[in-house]
Design an enzyme around this catalytic site. Structure first.
Site, PDB file in Angstrom:
ATOM      1  N   ASP A 128     -15.825  -6.736   8.789  1.00 21.18           N
ATOM      2  CA  ASP A 128     -16.837  -5.747   8.449  1.00 21.18           C
ATOM      3  C   ASP A 128     -18.230  -6.367   8.388  1.00 21.18           C
ATOM      4  O   ASP A 128     -19.185  -5.831   8.963  1.00 21.18           O
ATOM      5  CB  ASP A 128     -16.480  -5.060   7.127  1.00 21.18           C
ATOM      6  CG  ASP A 128     -16.060  -6.054   6.052  1.00 21.18           C
ATOM      7  OD1 ASP A 128     -16.096  -7.278   6.308  1.00 21.18           O
ATOM      8  OD2 ASP A 128     -15.674  -5.615   4.950  1.00 21.18           O
TER       9      ASP A 128
ATOM     10  N   ASP B 170      -0.386  -0.296  10.698  1.00 18.85           N
ATOM     11  CA  ASP B 170      -0.210  -1.627  11.264  1.00 18.85           C
ATOM     12  C   ASP B 170       1.091  -2.279  10.816  1.00 18.85           C
ATOM     13  O   ASP B 170       1.395  -3.386  11.258  1.00 18.85           O
ATOM     14  CB  ASP B 170      -1.392  -2.527  10.892  1.00 18.85           C
ATOM     15  CG  ASP B 170      -2.096  -3.071  12.122  1.00 18.85           C
ATOM     16  OD1 ASP B 170      -1.941  -2.464  13.204  1.00 18.85           O
ATOM     17  OD2 ASP B 170      -2.790  -4.099  12.014  1.00 18.85           O
TER      18      ASP B 170
ATOM     19  N   ASP C 219     -10.360   2.848   4.104  1.00 19.48           N
ATOM     20  CA  ASP C 219      -9.077   2.222   3.793  1.00 19.48           C
ATOM     21  C   ASP C 219      -8.153   3.265   3.179  1.00 19.48           C
ATOM     22  O   ASP C 219      -8.600   4.314   2.686  1.00 19.48           O
ATOM     23  CB  ASP C 219      -9.274   1.054   2.838  1.00 19.48           C
ATOM     24  CG  ASP C 219      -9.965  -0.133   3.509  1.00 19.48           C
ATOM     25  OD1 ASP C 219      -9.945  -0.183   4.754  1.00 19.48           O
ATOM     26  OD2 ASP C 219     -10.531  -0.984   2.801  1.00 19.48           O
TER      27      ASP C 219
ATOM     28  N   GLU D 183       0.853  -1.181   0.000  1.00 17.58           N
ATOM     29  CA  GLU D 183       0.000   0.000   0.000  1.00 17.58           C
ATOM     30  C   GLU D 183       0.898   1.243   0.000  1.00 17.58           C
ATOM     31  O   GLU D 183       1.362   1.677   1.056  1.00 17.58           O
ATOM     32  CB  GLU D 183      -0.923  -0.011   1.227  1.00 17.58           C
ATOM     33  CG  GLU D 183      -1.848  -1.206   1.248  1.00 17.58           C
ATOM     34  CD  GLU D 183      -2.616  -1.348   2.557  1.00 17.58           C
ATOM     35  OE1 GLU D 183      -3.721  -1.906   2.521  1.00 17.58           O
ATOM     36  OE2 GLU D 183      -2.103  -0.899   3.601  1.00 17.58           O
TER      37      GLU D 183
ATOM     38  N   LYS E 270      -7.249  -6.268  10.972  1.00 19.31           N
ATOM     39  CA  LYS E 270      -7.861  -4.942  10.844  1.00 19.31           C
ATOM     40  C   LYS E 270      -8.843  -4.654  11.973  1.00 19.31           C
ATOM     41  O   LYS E 270      -8.938  -3.518  12.441  1.00 19.31           O
ATOM     42  CB  LYS E 270      -8.571  -4.825   9.493  1.00 19.31           C
ATOM     43  CG  LYS E 270      -9.186  -3.450   9.248  1.00 19.31           C
ATOM     44  CD  LYS E 270      -9.877  -3.384   7.901  1.00 19.31           C
ATOM     45  CE  LYS E 270     -10.560  -2.035   7.692  1.00 19.31           C
ATOM     46  NZ  LYS E 270     -11.264  -1.952   6.385  1.00 19.31           N
TER      47      LYS E 270
END
Length: 861
Positions: free
Chosen positions: A473, A127, A295, A98, A271
């Protein structure tokens, strides 16, 4: 001095007048039912046809045996002055997968929304514990000092710089900003626009230099905490990058970096664990009544997005607006959805349908939450006395942990009044949000970010984001619905948020496999929607929807069985469909035609093309035999049996900046052209995911080849041949995309699944005459050289043919064929495999001989 007094009747009249005006206020939001009579009629017809087919199967099951039994089982599955404060959460987990430039664009777009900045706080969860993220945020904030005023001055819509300064005409200044905020000096705007772009270029260059290692990074000073930190073994690191100490409405929102403590022996729950840490850290620092989570790849596309969410929260009954979910929209979506992962039609049909029951599922990003709901509090209660008792209740300490500061913020959240637009004074919304010095709360934030803080508490079980699934989620959203609450689907124009979608086959499949595994974890646990309906307040229809979502992966087994049935019947001379002249065949034909026409009509209705419909249809079959199958057969069972743990695989994300910069560095038109050509290509790697579909395709082609070569299959009807051809068409990307003429210049970008290539002999040889098979024999390179054209006599070609010919037809001792029939069988193998010749030239070897031409004459006669 004159004094004016009003009589009681005048006061009552004035109050009535004010109340009347209050009732005339326009609603902040409203729900409008959508009528769909035609679709309901088509769905009912499809259901009746499916029931008729199942009844027909049962009545004739004894006459046809196993093929019809498998068919029956598979077919059974087919079917603005004072506004509430908001804490904004951005999550990132891997600086390699990312890119930091993507994360800071998301942060900049959040900080630049049209909302009082002193009511906002942005928390970034890293993280991966990378100093590069902190470095990027510090420099991004310096850019935000000029970027945010520029956006608000000129009414910029797209406030993520990488998108605003892209080559898209929709965001160029000459096309978008004329007249947005009335008259202004356009030459001045052009100068400022140029300066903004230059400064962003400098920011991007600084970050890329650190990411690429061209500039050494010194872990000292501000970054000393990272000196001995490992990704999964480090203490908590919390940095207040910017604090709006004066509570200035003209300043910038708070910006805080958070990297929770991690230790190898302590579960961190991926997460969900990161979100719970952000909830606690923000609770002791700002404690806003509403929270937004996105995100790192999802930027704000509509600067009024928070105002839209507040309209739902304040305009609806609190129990009808537990959370507000914005649909996922992608800015990098490829034309015609080649990987079937854009979910445009699915959202329009399923999402809008759920909105009429208890609301849309929580998608994990682009969602606003009530802090009260996340804390598992009742929205109907706001008792100050009970809030004070909460501070001394030992049971609540067990629930939320032993942080005094957190318990004080929890008590404030509990006593917060729930405000409805037009029914209460709007000023009471901010009663629970007290300004305090963030820097003084860093120590308390470190305490709640410890890896052992949740020990002995109900975090992850009753409070916060729920643990127990890779799809935290869906589980968290379902638990909220099980409380009897409803959610809201907010769809402004333009869309509130935009993100990225995987643009390659392996990345998309990895993402789907993780989803499937997480959904099965929910289905086969005490969190199942069935239990939530029986013991909680989840509505029955909402339970059916959740169950339909959770069994998504299980459909892979009947889909695979049904896909392999045509080839099995052709090879074994049997059938699983009625003959073409039997009336019962009309049932199957009508079911197939109506279902596909109805789905095609849905795609056209929502602006999708025929190719997009076909891509989604074939990807449903491909996913069923790859990611869904592996999630059901391997990942979830191994976790269930305790043999191995499920690994959270972060999806590879490529930012536009990274792609364009790489193209610019290469400086050639060919590199840019290659990026365009490869976009949406079905790429392969050496993953075992590709073995089942490749094997299935080989079997289907082998069955069709044998029927054409040998004939005499009187039991096989037209239906089996058409079904086999349909399966081959659905899996055609495995043939088309690996043709050598489509290979990239480096011959490595697109590779066929070689593990499946090596399975060719085991698939085709059993289809031949078994009279000369001998398990003690195997071919040699010498014999292969005698049987192939000269142009194939290269190292790659010999190795490939040697793999193809690892079949028991040659004597290893004498290195000679065991009989003259073997050459004929080799020729048959070549003929059977020619439709799949692209699998046999995966490493850039010359293609197999064309069976339609005279090149087959080079084979032994």
């Amino acid at each position: 001095m004159a004094t004016t007094r009003r009589s009681n009747s005048e006061v009552e009249s004035h109050v009535d007048h004010d109340h009347h005006e209050l009732l005339l206020l326009p609603p902040l939001c409203e729900k409008i039912p959508v009528k769909n009579t035609l679709n309901k009629a088509i769905n009912l017809t499809t259901l009746l046809l499916l029931i008729s087919i199942l009844v027909y199967r049962l009545l004739h099951l004894s006459e046809h045996g196993y093929p019809w039994l498998f068919a029956f089982l598979s077919e059974s599955w087919v079917k603005r002055d004072e506004v509430p404060a908001v804490d904004m959460f951005v999550t990132t987990a891997d600086v390699g997968l990312e890119p930091p430039i993507m994360t800071i664009n998301t942060v900049l777009s959040l900080m630049a929304v049209e909302y009082p900045p002193h009511k906002l706080a942005c928390y970034v969860s890293d993280d991966g514990c990378s100093p590069i993220i902190l470095y990027s945020l510090i420099h991004a904030f310096q850019y935000a000092r000029i970027w945010i005023p520029f956006c608000k001055k000129y009414g910029i819509q797209v406030r993520a710089p990488f998108r605003y300064f892209s080559n898209d005409d929709a965001v160029l200044p000459t096309a978008q900003h004329r007249g947005v905020k009335g008259n202004y000096n356009f030459p001045q705007f052009q100068r400022e626009w140029k300066n903004m772009k230059e400064e962003y270029g400098k920011l991007k260059e600084k970050i890329e230099e650190v990411v690429n290692g061209t500039v050494p990074f010194d872990c000292s000073g501000e970054y000393a905490d990272f000196a001995y930190a490992h990704k999964n073994d480090h203490s908590s690191i919390i940095k207040v990058i910017w604090e709006n100490k004066e509570n200035d409405p003209n300043s910038l929102p708070h910006l805080v970096y958070v990297s929770r403590e991690k230790r190898p022996a302590t579960p961190h729950h991926y997460k969900a664990g990161a979100m719970n840490v952000l909830t606690r850290v923000s609770g002791v620092m700002t404690n806003a009544p509403f929270m937004l989570n996105v995100d790192c790849d999802m930027f704000v596309n509509n600067p009024n997005v928070i105002l839209y969410a507040m309209c739902s929260f304040l305009g609806l009954n609190p129990r009808d607006s537990a959370f507000v979910q914005f649909p996922q929209v992608f800015y990098n979506e490829l034309k015609d959805d080649p990987f079937g992962n854009q979910m445009v039609v699915s959202f329009e049909i399923i999402g809008r349908g759920m909105a009429g029951i208890q609301g849309l599922v929580y998608a994990g990003t682009g969602c606003f939450h009530r802090r009260k709901v996340i804390y598992n509090f009742d929205l109907d209660n706001a008792d100050t006395k009970a809030g004070k008792e909460l501070l001394v209740d030992e049971n609540e300490t067990t629930t939320f942990g032993n942080s005094k500061e957190l318990m004080e913020s929890v008590a404030k959240t509990f006593t917060e009044p729930v405000v409805l637009y037009g029914k209460n004074n709007i000023d009471t919304i901010i009663s629970s949000h007290h300004h305090q010095d963030l820097s003084t709360m860093v120590r308390a934030a470190h305490q709640v970010a410890r890896c052992d803080y949740e020990d002995g508490t109900t975090w992850g079980a009753k409070v916060g984001w729920k643990y127990g699934s890779m799809t935290e989620d869906v589980l968290t959203g379902m638990q909220i619905h099980a409380m009897g609450l409803k959610s809201v689907s907010c769809m402004p124009n333009p869309p509130g948020f935009m993100g990225i979608v995987p643009t390659s086959g392996p990345t998309s499949m990895t993402q789907v496999k993780r989803w499937v595994t997480g959904l099965l974890q929910i289905l086969f646990s005490r969190n199942s929607p069935i239990f939530a309906t029986l013991h909680s307040k989840l509505q029955f229809r909402q339970c059916l929807i959740y169950t339909w979502i959770l069994i998504w992966g299980l459909r892979s087994i009947p889909t695979l069985c049904y896909a392999i049935l045509p080839a099995y019947c052709i090879i074994t001379n049997s059938s699983y469909l009625p003959k073409a002249n039997e009336p019962a065949m009309l049932l199957f034909l009508a079911q197939f035609v109506i279902e596909n026409m109805e789905t095609y009509h849905s795609y056209r209705k929502y602006g999708q093309s025929f190719i997009a419909w076909w891509n989604n249809l074939k990807m449903a079959k491909i996913n069923a035999t790859t990611s869904l199958l592996f999630g059901v057969v391997i990942s979830f069972p191994l976790k269930l049996l305790g043999i191995s743990e499920i690994v959270f695989e972060v999806t590879q994300k490529e930012s536009d900046d990274k792609t364009r910069s790489s193209s610019t560095t290469q400086g050639t038109e060919n590199s840019k052209d290659k990026e365009v050509v490869n976009a949406g290509r079905f790429t392969f790697d050496d993953s075992m995911l590709f073995v089942p579909p490749t094997t299935l395709l080989f079997v289907e082609v082998a069955g069709l080849g044998l029927s054409m070569w040998e004939g005499g299959r009187d039991e096989v009807g037209l239906g089996e041949y058409l079904a086999s051809f349909w399966v081959v068409m659905c899996f055609w990307p495995f043939v088309r995309e690996t043709h050598p003429q489509r290979m990239c210049a480096d011959n490595n970008y697109i590779k066929a699944p070689m593990r499946a290539t090596h399975m060719v002999p085991s698939i085709y040889v059993p289809l031949l005459d078994d009279s000369s098979r001998d398990a003690s024999t195997t071919p040699t390179i010498t014999m292969c050289q005698e049987l192939i054209p000269k142009k194939w006599k290269s190292t790659e070609g010999i190795s490939l043919i040697n793999s193809l010919m690892k079949v028991p037809h040659y004597d290893l001792a004498t290195k000679k064929p065991r009989g003259t029939g073997n050459k004929s069988r080799l020729k048959n193998i070549w003929k059977f495999t020619w439709p799949c010749h692209s699998f046999l030239d995966a490493e850039g070897v010359l293609p197999l001989p064309d069976p339609k031409g005279s090149k087959l004459g080079s084979l032994p006669k």
